[in-house]
Design an enzyme around this catalytic site. Structure first.
Site, PDB file in Angstrom:
ATOM      1  N   SER A   2      -2.992   5.403  10.339  1.00 44.23           N
ATOM      2  CA  SER A   2      -3.189   5.805   9.202  1.00 44.23           C
ATOM      3  C   SER A   2      -4.004   7.042   9.231  1.00 44.23           C
ATOM      4  CB  SER A   2      -3.931   4.760   8.376  1.00 44.23           C
ATOM      5  OG  SER A   2      -4.308   5.321   7.081  1.00 44.23           O
ATOM      6  N   ASP A   5       1.109   5.921  -5.704  1.00 46.70           N
ATOM      7  CA  ASP A   5       2.301   6.536  -4.715  1.00 46.70           C
ATOM      8  C   ASP A   5       3.143   7.447  -5.585  1.00 46.70           C
ATOM      9  OD1 ASP A   5       1.305   5.373  -2.398  1.00 46.70           O
ATOM     10  OD2 ASP A   5       2.813   3.642  -2.976  1.00 46.70           O
ATOM     11  N   ASN A  51      -1.263  -0.063  -4.217  1.00 44.16           N
ATOM     12  CA  ASN A  51      -1.730   0.627  -2.985  1.00 44.16           C
ATOM     13  C   ASN A  51      -3.420   0.936  -3.304  1.00 44.16           C
ATOM     14  OD1 ASN A  51      -1.284   2.848  -4.631  1.00 44.16           O
ATOM     15  ND2 ASN A  51      -1.211   4.202  -3.185  1.00 44.16           N
ATOM     16  N   LYS A  68       1.462  -4.257  -0.221  1.00 47.34           N
ATOM     17  CA  LYS A  68       1.480  -3.799  -1.530  1.00 47.34           C
ATOM     18  C   LYS A  68       1.644  -4.663  -2.430  1.00 47.34           C
ATOM     19  CE  LYS A  68       1.828   1.020   0.018  1.00 47.34           C
ATOM     20  NZ  LYS A  68       2.767   2.187  -0.109  1.00 47.34           N
TER      21      LYS A  68
END
Ligand code: ATR
Length: 284
Positions: free
Chosen positions: A17, A107, A89, A68
């Site tokens: 990430s 998102d 998220n 999620k």
């Protein structure tokens, strides 16, 4: 000096990430005192991990694959856009108890801002093809409609999933005067202004799942992934004269929205995206 507020990205896997680097840049730029880490959660242990993180005094977290959906179920308060997406998220902890947590989804607004602000294409009045009907597609569909697209076609390998997403977003589309329909991968239509790949076909090593006829010279073709995972779609798009774009801008913009939800200040994203782009290109 006070202790920094703590945040993290929780997922499985999570080592790759880039969120810690993005949030560190946002914090430096805005003068916010915070720490942002990665937390690898066992596949069957998201609830335990997030409870532990919140109980340790953390202020919030990002949630990534595959948690999620679970994240949405855990918070006492859920934003309308997260509810519509069926996934969250971003979590905020106003206390250690889940009843004091809030869930949101940044998102979709991240994708919309990347397309409009960084790619420079106003979405109002456009014809858009969205490929895929999993979690990624569900997260972006509502904000695309709210951005004023004229016509949005959703194509997915499993038709029933596309039809279900169309049904859950029908009222929103009607309210915005947008045409929204499911179509087969074989015949989704031709010459779209924007084509968005929200399927994970390239991760599975499969070819781009739609015909090149969906593109025309100048179409903006966006993959929600970046790096090697986006490469096949972007090469295919360029072959057909489209402008290819990966998901790096969306990644930075969804992070900026989360940062703003937590800290009440919106960071400037263009310099962070430029720095990240240079890092990703250097590691390619
Ligand atoms: P994500 O959270 O990344 O969206 P997901 O919810 O598992 O992951 O959804 C994956 C999406 O990629 C789905 O739309 C899936 O199609 P199905 O609904 O038919 O499963 C799509 N997908 C995955 N592999 C694919 C392939 N080889 N060809 C076409 N579509 C594919």
């Amino acid at each position: 000096m006070p202790n920094p507020d703590r945040y993290a990205v929780l997922g499985h896997p999570v080592a790759h990430s880039r969120s810690p680097a993005i949030h560190a840049r946002f914090a430096a730029q805005t003068g916010q005192l915070l720490e942002y880490d990665r937390v690898l959660c066992p596949l069957d242990g998201f609830a335990m991990s997030v409870n532990g993180f919140a109980a340790s005094g953390a202020r919030g977290c990002n949630v990534t694959v595959p948690f999620k959906f679970e994240a949405l179920q855990m918070a006492g308060r859920v934003s309308p856009r997260a509810r519509l997406a069926g996934a969250a998220n971003v979590l905020g902890f106003d206390g250690p108890e889940p009843a004091l947590w809030w869930a949101d989804n940044s998102d979709g607004i991240g994708l919309v801002r990347d397309i409009q602000q960084h790619a420079g294409l106003p979405l109002a009045g456009t014809r858009v093809l969205l490929v895929g009907a999993g979690g990624a597609a569900a997260g972006v569909l509502g904000p695309l409609i709210e951005a004023g697209v004229a016509d949005l076609v959703l194509a997915n390998r499993t038709a029933a999933k596309a039809e279900a997403l169309v049904a859950s977003h029908a009222a929103l589309a009607a309210g915005h005067g947008a045409q929204l329909a499911a179509a087969s991968m074989a015949e989704p239509g031709r010459g779209f202004d924007v084509v968005i790949n929200a399927s994970s076909s390239s991760l599975a090593g499969a070819a781009v799942p739609v015909s090149g006829a969906v593109l025309r010279p100048g179409t903006l073709a966006v993959d929600l992934m970046y790096g090697a995972a986006a490469a096949p779609f972007m090469a295919w798009a360029r072959q057909h004269g489209a402008t290819a774009r990966d998901g790096l801008g969306m990644l930075v913009e969804q992070a900026a929205e989360a940062f703003c939800l937590w800290r009440g200040v919106m960071p400037a994203t263009a310099p962070v995206l430029a720095a990240l782009r240079a890092e990703v290109d250097a590691s390619a």
